[in-house]
Structures are given as structure tokens and as C-alpha cells.
Motif scaffolding. Structure first.
Motif, PDB file in Angstrom:
ATOM      1  N   PRO A 136      33.657  44.848  78.758  1.00  0.00           N
ATOM      2  CA  PRO A 136      34.272  43.693  78.092  1.00  0.00           C
ATOM      3  C   PRO A 136      34.740  42.655  79.107  1.00  0.00           C
ATOM      4  O   PRO A 136      35.192  42.989  80.198  1.00  0.00           O
ATOM      5  CB  PRO A 136      35.463  44.312  77.344  1.00  0.00           C
ATOM      6  CG  PRO A 136      35.815  45.518  78.152  1.00  0.00           C
ATOM      7  CD  PRO A 136      34.521  46.031  78.729  1.00  0.00           C
ATOM      8  N   VAL A 137      34.625  41.400  78.736  1.00  0.00           N
ATOM      9  CA  VAL A 137      35.020  40.316  79.626  1.00  0.00           C
ATOM     10  C   VAL A 137      35.432  39.116  78.777  1.00  0.00           C
ATOM     11  O   VAL A 137      34.910  38.904  77.679  1.00  0.00           O
ATOM     12  CB  VAL A 137      33.866  39.931  80.583  1.00  0.00           C
ATOM     13  CG1 VAL A 137      32.666  39.424  79.804  1.00  0.00           C
ATOM     14  CG2 VAL A 137      34.319  38.892  81.602  1.00  0.00           C
ATOM     15  N   GLN A 145      41.318  30.864  73.369  1.00  0.00           N
ATOM     16  CA  GLN A 145      40.201  30.008  73.761  1.00  0.00           C
ATOM     17  C   GLN A 145      38.852  30.560  73.304  1.00  0.00           C
ATOM     18  O   GLN A 145      37.993  29.818  72.848  1.00  0.00           O
ATOM     19  CB  GLN A 145      40.188  29.831  75.287  1.00  0.00           C
ATOM     20  CG  GLN A 145      41.434  29.173  75.839  1.00  0.00           C
ATOM     21  CD  GLN A 145      41.597  27.743  75.382  1.00  0.00           C
ATOM     22  OE1 GLN A 145      40.625  27.001  75.269  1.00  0.00           O
ATOM     23  NE2 GLN A 145      42.830  27.348  75.110  1.00  0.00           N
ATOM     24  N   SER A 146      38.650  31.863  73.446  1.00  0.00           N
ATOM     25  CA  SER A 146      37.366  32.462  73.105  1.00  0.00           C
ATOM     26  C   SER A 146      37.553  33.956  72.870  1.00  0.00           C
ATOM     27  O   SER A 146      38.494  34.559  73.390  1.00  0.00           O
ATOM     28  CB  SER A 146      36.344  32.226  74.224  1.00  0.00           C
ATOM     29  OG  SER A 146      35.107  32.834  73.928  1.00  0.00           O
ATOM     30  N   SER A 147      36.653  34.528  72.091  1.00  0.00           N
ATOM     31  CA  SER A 147      36.709  35.961  71.813  1.00  0.00           C
ATOM     32  C   SER A 147      36.061  36.738  72.953  1.00  0.00           C
ATOM     33  O   SER A 147      35.408  36.176  73.836  1.00  0.00           O
ATOM     34  CB  SER A 147      35.992  36.276  70.496  1.00  0.00           C
ATOM     35  OG  SER A 147      34.635  35.869  70.559  1.00  0.00           O
ATOM     36  N   ILE A 160      27.387  39.262  72.464  1.00  0.00           N
ATOM     37  CA  ILE A 160      28.443  39.263  71.454  1.00  0.00           C
ATOM     38  C   ILE A 160      28.541  40.661  70.851  1.00  0.00           C
ATOM     39  O   ILE A 160      27.515  41.274  70.540  1.00  0.00           O
ATOM     40  CB  ILE A 160      28.142  38.225  70.362  1.00  0.00           C
ATOM     41  CG1 ILE A 160      28.089  36.824  70.969  1.00  0.00           C
ATOM     42  CG2 ILE A 160      29.196  38.285  69.249  1.00  0.00           C
ATOM     43  CD1 ILE A 160      27.684  35.749  69.984  1.00  0.00           C
ATOM     44  N   PRO A 161      29.745  41.199  70.694  1.00  0.00           N
ATOM     45  CA  PRO A 161      29.868  42.532  70.080  1.00  0.00           C
ATOM     46  C   PRO A 161      29.253  42.570  68.689  1.00  0.00           C
ATOM     47  O   PRO A 161      29.296  41.593  67.938  1.00  0.00           O
ATOM     48  CB  PRO A 161      31.386  42.760  70.036  1.00  0.00           C
ATOM     49  CG  PRO A 161      31.930  41.866  71.110  1.00  0.00           C
ATOM     50  CD  PRO A 161      31.034  40.669  71.145  1.00  0.00           C
ATOM     51  N   ASP A 170      40.612  38.733  71.161  1.00  0.00           N
ATOM     52  CA  ASP A 170      40.757  37.627  72.113  1.00  0.00           C
ATOM     53  C   ASP A 170      40.252  38.063  73.489  1.00  0.00           C
ATOM     54  O   ASP A 170      40.588  39.138  73.984  1.00  0.00           O
ATOM     55  CB  ASP A 170      42.219  37.199  72.210  1.00  0.00           C
ATOM     56  CG  ASP A 170      42.364  35.798  72.781  1.00  0.00           C
ATOM     57  OD1 ASP A 170      41.732  35.503  73.814  1.00  0.00           O
ATOM     58  OD2 ASP A 170      43.097  34.989  72.192  1.00  0.00           O
ATOM     59  N   GLY A 171      39.434  37.213  74.109  1.00  0.00           N
ATOM     60  CA  GLY A 171      38.894  37.530  75.425  1.00  0.00           C
ATOM     61  C   GLY A 171      39.940  37.583  76.523  1.00  0.00           C
ATOM     62  O   GLY A 171      39.732  38.239  77.555  1.00  0.00           O
ATOM     63  N   ALA A 172      41.089  36.910  76.309  1.00  0.00           N
ATOM     64  CA  ALA A 172      42.153  36.929  77.305  1.00  0.00           C
ATOM     65  C   ALA A 172      42.787  38.307  77.448  1.00  0.00           C
ATOM     66  O   ALA A 172      43.476  38.565  78.443  1.00  0.00           O
ATOM     67  CB  ALA A 172      43.232  35.901  76.948  1.00  0.00           C
ATOM     68  N   TYR A 173      42.567  39.200  76.484  1.00  0.00           N
ATOM     69  CA  TYR A 173      43.117  40.553  76.572  1.00  0.00           C
ATOM     70  C   TYR A 173      42.373  41.406  77.605  1.00  0.00           C
ATOM     71  O   TYR A 173      42.802  42.524  77.901  1.00  0.00           O
ATOM     72  CB  TYR A 173      43.044  41.239  75.217  1.00  0.00           C
ATOM     73  CG  TYR A 173      43.905  40.587  74.141  1.00  0.00           C
ATOM     74  CD1 TYR A 173      44.906  39.680  74.483  1.00  0.00           C
ATOM     75  CD2 TYR A 173      43.708  40.860  72.786  1.00  0.00           C
ATOM     76  CE1 TYR A 173      45.692  39.067  73.510  1.00  0.00           C
ATOM     77  CE2 TYR A 173      44.493  40.265  71.809  1.00  0.00           C
ATOM     78  CZ  TYR A 173      45.472  39.372  72.179  1.00  0.00           C
ATOM     79  OH  TYR A 173      46.247  38.779  71.214  1.00  0.00           O
TER      80      TYR A 173
END
Length: 280
Positions: A136-137, A145-147, A160-161, A170-173
């Protein structure tokens, strides 16, 4: 009856309902919820360390209450419904932000490495990657901002998953640095690169345009490798020159001393020429 009530509790929380009424630990419930399979367990010591929460007060409104809820130190029943829902949502958001920092630590990288080996993040859909596990990234380190996206270490592309539950994370996680960090910490995870690709044919004959395009790609790849090798050689030469500053210093000093002696000789000759002119 007891087992049935426990199952009802798990289903109740899995559906995203309030988490303050369960006797189960909050982190355990969060990790068991559907759609949270990408997350690993963050150590409680890491969450309670105030240094690891630096800068998150602007991201989470109820930071203190959310942190206490995650560590099971808060009675959520003591709050009214609107505030209780806000704290519950903040706790999930806070765990995600802390998770992005935790997985960059040695212990967090080890946990995520185990999940990577078990293909908890899925496998690459590209045929020539042969089901290589994904990582994941995030495309941004700022939330909202982005998933999350999935990175293949073999073809080095993003996907994409498949599940909508995972695609909404959330991609920030996970952050932008996680894949590079885990590959640097565990270089044995790097798979063997391959240039294998599908070549379309008609009755066994390659298509002219595609073959032309494939030859162009191979040529570009070879030129890129040559440029990389030339760049590496230049960097090595620069490093060698920087490593020999003392050897060049004496030659410079000798040149300066020679020029100085020559100037002194010219000055010593000029006064002797003047009396000869006067004598004449």
C-alpha cells in the motif's frame, strides 16, 4: 447464548457503529473490522508517546479524547451522541495518521513485511508479474487528497484496490515513503526484474507496428542504461578528485613560488638598466 452475543457485538462494530459500548479493546475491534485489513497493530507505547502525536492537533479536533479512546482510557458513554460520534470518527482518523508514522519504524516495518509476505494487500493483476505481492502507498502525505493505491515491486506500477472498502481508505494512512522504506530495510523483498511482455501475433507472425514499437523501447532502454553508466563513472571521477585535495596543493604552491621568483627577478633587473641609460 454467550457466543451469539459476542458475534452480535462484532457484527455491530463491523458495520461502523459506535465503539464505546464494547468490552473488546478498541484496536482489536478496529483491526477486525471489514476494510481495515491493510492496517497493522500499532503499539500502545507508540500511541501514548506525545512526541509521536506532534502536529496532529490540527488534523484531529478531539485529539486527547481520541487518543484515550484508542488506548481504552476513555468512557465514551459519558458523552452525548453528537460529541460521541465525533470522537469515534476522530479516533479512527487519528489511528490512521499514527499508523502512517508507525510503519516507518523498525517494528512497524517488520509487521508490514509479514503482511506483505502473506499477500494481505493483494497480488499484482499483471500477468507477467506472476501474482507478485503488492504494497500500500499514498500519493500524498496529507489526508483527504487521494485514496490508497497498491504498488507492485516487480513492474513498479500502481493499481487501484479491487475492494471498494479498501479503495476508500485514505492514502495518507500509509504515506508516500512506505514502499521505498520497507524495500530499503528488507532488500530481500525485491523481486527479479523482467522485461517480459506480451507480443500480439496474427497466425504466429508479429505485427509490424508493434514489433517496431518494441524495438524502439529496447533501444531507449539500452541508451538509458548507457547514460546511467556514464553518470556513475563521472560521479566516481568527481569523488576521486575530491579525495585528493592535498596532492594538488603542493603543485599549486610551487607554481605560485615560481611566478613570485620570476617577478622578483624582473624587478631586480629594472634598476640596473637605468644607470646605463644615464651614463650614456
Amino acid at each position: 447464548m454467550g457466543d451469539k452475543s459476542i458475534d452480535q457485538k462484532v457484527d455491530y462494530y463491523t458495520d461502523g457503529s459506535e465503539s464505546g459500548l464494547s468490552e473488546e479493546y478498541w484496536v482489536d475491534w478496529f483491526l477486525r473490522a471489514k476494510g481495515n485489513e491493510y492496517f497493522c497493530e500499532v503499539d500502545e507505547d507508540f500511541i501514548t508517546d506525545r512526541f509521536n502525536l506532534t502536529g496532529l492537533s490540527t488534523e484531529v479536533s478531539h485529539l486527547q479524547y481520541a487518543a484515550e479512546l484508542i488506548t481504552d482510557a476513555l468512557d465514551l458513554d459519558s458523552f452525548q451522541d453528537p460529541v460521541r460520534q465525533e470522537i469515534d470518527a476522530d479516533a479512527k482518523h487519528l489511528y490512521g495518521l499514527i499508523h502512517a508514522r508507525y510503519i516507518l519504524t523498525p517494528r512497524g516495518l517488520t509487521k508490514m513485511m509479514e503482511k506483505y509476505k502473506l499477500a494481505h494487500f493483494g497480488k499484482c493483476p499483471r500477468v507477467n508479474c506472476y501474482f507478485n505481492p503488492l504494497l500500500p502507498v499514498g500519493l500524498y502525505d496529507v489526508a483527504g487528497q487521494s485514496s490508497v493505491k497498491l504498488y507492485c515491486t516487480k513492474c513498479e506500477d500502481l493499481y487501484i484496490p479491487k475492494s471498494t472498502r479498501h479503495a476508500n481508505i485514505d492514502g495518507a494512512y500509509f504515506g508516500t515513503s512506505f514502499p521505498a522504506m520497507i524495500l530499503q530495510a528488507f532488500p530481500q523483498l525485491l523481486p527479479t526484474k523482467t522485461n517480459e511482455r506480451h507480443v500480439p501475433t496474427i497466425f504466429g507472425f508479429k505485427m509490424h507496428e508493434h514489433a517496431k514499437w518494441a524495438r524502439w523501447q529496447d533501444k531507449q532502454r539500452q541508451e538509458m542504461n548507457k547514460r546511467i553508466q556514464q553518470y556513475n563513472k563521472e560521479q566516481q571521477n568527481i569523488q576521486q578528485l575530491k579525495a585528493q585535495p592535498n596532492n594538488s596543493t603542493p603543485s599549486v604552491q610551487s607554481q605560485q613560488s615560481q611566478t613570485k621568483s620570476q617577478s622578483q627577478q624582473s624587478q631586480s633587473r629594472s634598476p640596473s638598466a637605468q644607470p646605463q641609460v644615464e651614463a650614456a
